[in-house]
Design a protein around this motif. Structure first.
Motif, PDB file in Angstrom:
ATOM      1  N   THR A 157       0.833  -1.211   0.000  1.00 42.57           N
ATOM      2  CA  THR A 157       0.000   0.000   0.000  1.00 42.57           C
ATOM      3  C   THR A 157       0.864   1.255   0.000  1.00 42.57           C
ATOM      4  O   THR A 157       0.590   2.213  -0.733  1.00 42.57           O
ATOM      5  CB  THR A 157      -0.932  -0.010   1.230  1.00 42.57           C
ATOM      6  N   VAL A 158       1.926   1.242   0.811  1.00 34.19           N
ATOM      7  CA  VAL A 158       2.823   2.399   0.864  1.00 34.19           C
ATOM      8  C   VAL A 158       3.506   2.594  -0.491  1.00 34.19           C
ATOM      9  O   VAL A 158       3.574   3.706  -1.015  1.00 34.19           O
ATOM     10  CB  VAL A 158       3.860   2.234   1.994  1.00 34.19           C
ATOM     11  N   PHE A 159       4.017   1.509  -1.060  1.00 32.51           N
ATOM     12  CA  PHE A 159       4.681   1.620  -2.365  1.00 32.51           C
ATOM     13  C   PHE A 159       3.696   2.057  -3.451  1.00 32.51           C
ATOM     14  O   PHE A 159       4.053   2.836  -4.340  1.00 32.51           O
ATOM     15  CB  PHE A 159       5.341   0.311  -2.763  1.00 32.51           C
ATOM     16  N   GLY A 160       2.474   1.577  -3.383  1.00 38.23           N
ATOM     17  CA  GLY A 160       1.457   1.998  -4.355  1.00 38.23           C
ATOM     18  C   GLY A 160       1.174   3.488  -4.249  1.00 38.23           C
ATOM     19  O   GLY A 160       1.064   4.185  -5.264  1.00 38.23           O
ATOM     20  N   GLY A 161       1.057   3.986  -3.014  1.00 35.40           N
ATOM     21  CA  GLY A 161       0.852   5.427  -2.818  1.00 35.40           C
ATOM     22  C   GLY A 161       2.032   6.234  -3.327  1.00 35.40           C
ATOM     23  O   GLY A 161       1.863   7.296  -3.940  1.00 35.40           O
ATOM     24  N   ALA A 162       3.251   5.737  -3.090  1.00 38.18           N
ATOM     25  CA  ALA A 162       4.447   6.437  -3.582  1.00 38.18           C
ATOM     26  C   ALA A 162       4.469   6.455  -5.111  1.00 38.18           C
ATOM     27  O   ALA A 162       4.831   7.469  -5.724  1.00 38.18           O
ATOM     28  CB  ALA A 162       5.706   5.776  -3.045  1.00 38.18           C
ATOM     29  N   GLN A 163       4.059   5.355  -5.722  1.00 37.89           N
ATOM     30  CA  GLN A 163       4.035   5.315  -7.190  1.00 37.89           C
ATOM     31  C   GLN A 163       2.998   6.290  -7.742  1.00 37.89           C
ATOM     32  O   GLN A 163       3.230   6.917  -8.779  1.00 37.89           O
ATOM     33  CB  GLN A 163       3.749   3.899  -7.681  1.00 37.89           C
ATOM     34  N   LEU A 164       1.869   6.420  -7.074  1.00 36.21           N
ATOM     35  CA  LEU A 164       0.865   7.398  -7.513  1.00 36.21           C
ATOM     36  C   LEU A 164       1.420   8.816  -7.402  1.00 36.21           C
ATOM     37  O   LEU A 164       1.208   9.652  -8.306  1.00 36.21           O
ATOM     38  CB  LEU A 164      -0.412   7.267  -6.689  1.00 36.21           C
ATOM     39  N   ALA A 165       2.116   9.104  -6.301  1.00 34.14           N
ATOM     40  CA  ALA A 165       2.715  10.431  -6.138  1.00 34.14           C
ATOM     41  C   ALA A 165       3.782  10.677  -7.206  1.00 34.14           C
ATOM     42  O   ALA A 165       3.857  11.769  -7.791  1.00 34.14           O
ATOM     43  CB  ALA A 165       3.327  10.563  -4.742  1.00 34.14           C
ATOM     44  N   ARG A 166       4.590   9.667  -7.493  1.00 36.26           N
ATOM     45  CA  ARG A 166       5.615   9.810  -8.527  1.00 36.26           C
ATOM     46  C   ARG A 166       4.980   9.998  -9.908  1.00 36.26           C
ATOM     47  O   ARG A 166       5.481  10.772 -10.725  1.00 36.26           O
ATOM     48  CB  ARG A 166       6.519   8.584  -8.533  1.00 36.26           C
ATOM     49  N   ALA A 167       3.868   9.304 -10.165  1.00 34.19           N
ATOM     50  CA  ALA A 167       3.181   9.468 -11.455  1.00 34.19           C
ATOM     51  C   ALA A 167       2.645  10.892 -11.594  1.00 34.19           C
ATOM     52  O   ALA A 167       2.697  11.483 -12.677  1.00 34.19           O
ATOM     53  CB  ALA A 167       2.053   8.451 -11.578  1.00 34.19           C
ATOM     54  N   GLY A 168       2.130  11.451 -10.505  1.00 33.28           N
ATOM     55  CA  GLY A 168       1.670  12.839 -10.538  1.00 33.28           C
ATOM     56  C   GLY A 168       2.810  13.805 -10.816  1.00 33.28           C
ATOM     57  O   GLY A 168       2.658  14.762 -11.590  1.00 33.28           O
ATOM     58  N   LEU A 169       3.957  13.564 -10.183  1.00 33.58           N
ATOM     59  CA  LEU A 169       5.130  14.405 -10.456  1.00 33.58           C
ATOM     60  C   LEU A 169       5.575  14.272 -11.911  1.00 33.58           C
ATOM     61  O   LEU A 169       5.961  15.254 -12.542  1.00 33.58           O
ATOM     62  CB  LEU A 169       6.286  14.023  -9.532  1.00 33.58           C
ATOM     63  N   GLU A 170       5.526  13.071 -12.431  1.00 31.34           N
ATOM     64  CA  GLU A 170       5.934  12.858 -13.826  1.00 31.34           C
ATOM     65  C   GLU A 170       4.996  13.599 -14.781  1.00 31.34           C
ATOM     66  O   GLU A 170       5.435  14.217 -15.752  1.00 31.34           O
ATOM     67  CB  GLU A 170       5.960  11.360 -14.143  1.00 31.34           C
ATOM     68  N   ARG A 171       3.697  13.547 -14.531  1.00 28.25           N
ATOM     69  CA  ARG A 171       2.744  14.293 -15.379  1.00 28.25           C
ATOM     70  C   ARG A 171       3.034  15.789 -15.312  1.00 28.25           C
ATOM     71  O   ARG A 171       2.998  16.493 -16.328  1.00 28.25           O
ATOM     72  CB  ARG A 171       1.312  14.005 -14.937  1.00 28.25           C
ATOM     73  N   ARG A 172       3.330  16.264 -14.118  1.00 31.71           N
ATOM     74  CA  ARG A 172       3.650  17.689 -13.945  1.00 31.71           C
ATOM     75  C   ARG A 172       4.917  18.049 -14.721  1.00 31.71           C
ATOM     76  O   ARG A 172       4.977  19.077 -15.400  1.00 31.71           O
ATOM     77  CB  ARG A 172       3.821  18.002 -12.461  1.00 31.71           C
ATOM     78  N   ARG A 173       5.946  17.207 -14.636  1.00 28.96           N
ATOM     79  CA  ARG A 173       7.187  17.458 -15.377  1.00 28.96           C
ATOM     80  C   ARG A 173       6.954  17.469 -16.873  1.00 28.96           C
ATOM     81  O   ARG A 173       7.481  18.310 -17.598  1.00 28.96           O
ATOM     82  CB  ARG A 173       8.234  16.386 -15.037  1.00 28.96           C
ATOM     83  N   LEU A 174       6.139  16.536 -17.348  1.00 25.73           N
ATOM     84  CA  LEU A 174       5.863  16.484 -18.789  1.00 25.73           C
ATOM     85  C   LEU A 174       5.124  17.742 -19.250  1.00 25.73           C
ATOM     86  O   LEU A 174       5.399  18.257 -20.342  1.00 25.73           O
ATOM     87  CB  LEU A 174       5.073  15.223 -19.128  1.00 25.73           C
ATOM     88  N   ARG A 175       4.187  18.238 -18.442  1.00 23.26           N
ATOM     89  CA  ARG A 175       3.500  19.489 -18.797  1.00 23.26           C
ATOM     90  C   ARG A 175       4.490  20.653 -18.826  1.00 23.26           C
ATOM     91  O   ARG A 175       4.450  21.501 -19.711  1.00 23.26           O
ATOM     92  CB  ARG A 175       2.379  19.776 -17.796  1.00 23.26           C
ATOM     93  N   GLN A 176       5.380  20.697 -17.823  1.00 25.62           N
ATOM     94  CA  GLN A 176       6.378  21.765 -17.800  1.00 25.62           C
ATOM     95  C   GLN A 176       7.303  21.681 -19.003  1.00 25.62           C
ATOM     96  O   GLN A 176       7.628  22.708 -19.608  1.00 25.62           O
ATOM     97  CB  GLN A 176       7.205  21.696 -16.514  1.00 25.62           C
TER      98      GLN A 176
END
Length: 193
Positions: A157-176
């Motif tokens: 569960t912790v790793f899944g939450g971290a992966q979701l947070a990392r995916a959000g950061l990746e989407r943000r980086r791609l937009r930037q």
């Protein structure tokens, strides 16, 4: 031939680097926190769960008592549900608790047992029929496996939450990156410099 420092490549987000973005540092902290929380939290959750299960099973062993019971009717013959059941059938029984109270109820026995047959029935503290408690070895096995499952689930569960947070950061980086590319791309009318 030039040598590269591959041993330190995993820590690139922590070193000063002109290409390092703030989101890279945030991602590094997310990964570090996820590992720590997954290891410590998973271990603690597993240990607490195993201890709780073990105490509950020990309590059951201490509270449940075998009593002699008598079948008050003939047990029916074998059922056709043998593949989904343990092959035993329900039958009415009568038993006396250590305090002298007579009880009746139903329990599972082998098919075809005659009325009046004496069996051993396990009862709880109130004298109600209960399942036979697990032995100490079986209880330990169940407690350990339950603790391991909870520890694994917590870490997952912790790793899944971290992966979701990392995916959000990746989407943000791609937009930037897309915004930056649109600003400097001269083919689309952007300006350089």
């Amino acid at each position: 031939m030039a040598r590269t420092r591959s041993g330190s490549a995993w820590a690139w987000r922590w070193r000063r680097n002109p290409l390092r973005r703030r989101s890279d540092v945030v991602e590094a902290w997310i990964v570090l926190a996820a590992w720590l929380v997954a290891l410590v939290g998973g271990l603690l959750a597993g240990l607490v769960t195993a201890d709780t299960v073990m105490r509950d099973l020990e309590r059951q062993r201490a509270e449940r008592r075998p009593v002699a019971a008598v079948l008050t009717g003939r047990a029916p013959g074998p059922t056709s549900a043998r593949s989904t059941d343990d092959g035993r059938v329900w039958v009415a029984v009568r038993w006396t608790t250590p305090d002298g109270a007579v009880h009746t109820g139903r329990t599972k026995v082998r098919p075809g047992m005659a009325s009046g047959t004496r069996i051993t029935l396990w009862t709880d503290r109130q004298g109600r029929p209960a399942s036979k408690p697990l032995s100490a070895g079986e209880a330990g096995f169940r407690a350990v496996w339950t603790g391991m499952l909870v520890a694994t689930g917590t870490a997952g569960t912790v790793f899944g939450g971290a992966q979701l947070a990392r995916a959000g950061l990746e989407r943000r980086r791609l937009r930037q990156w897309d915004d930056e590319w649109a600003r400097v791309d001269t083919r689309r009318g952007g300006k350089t410099g």
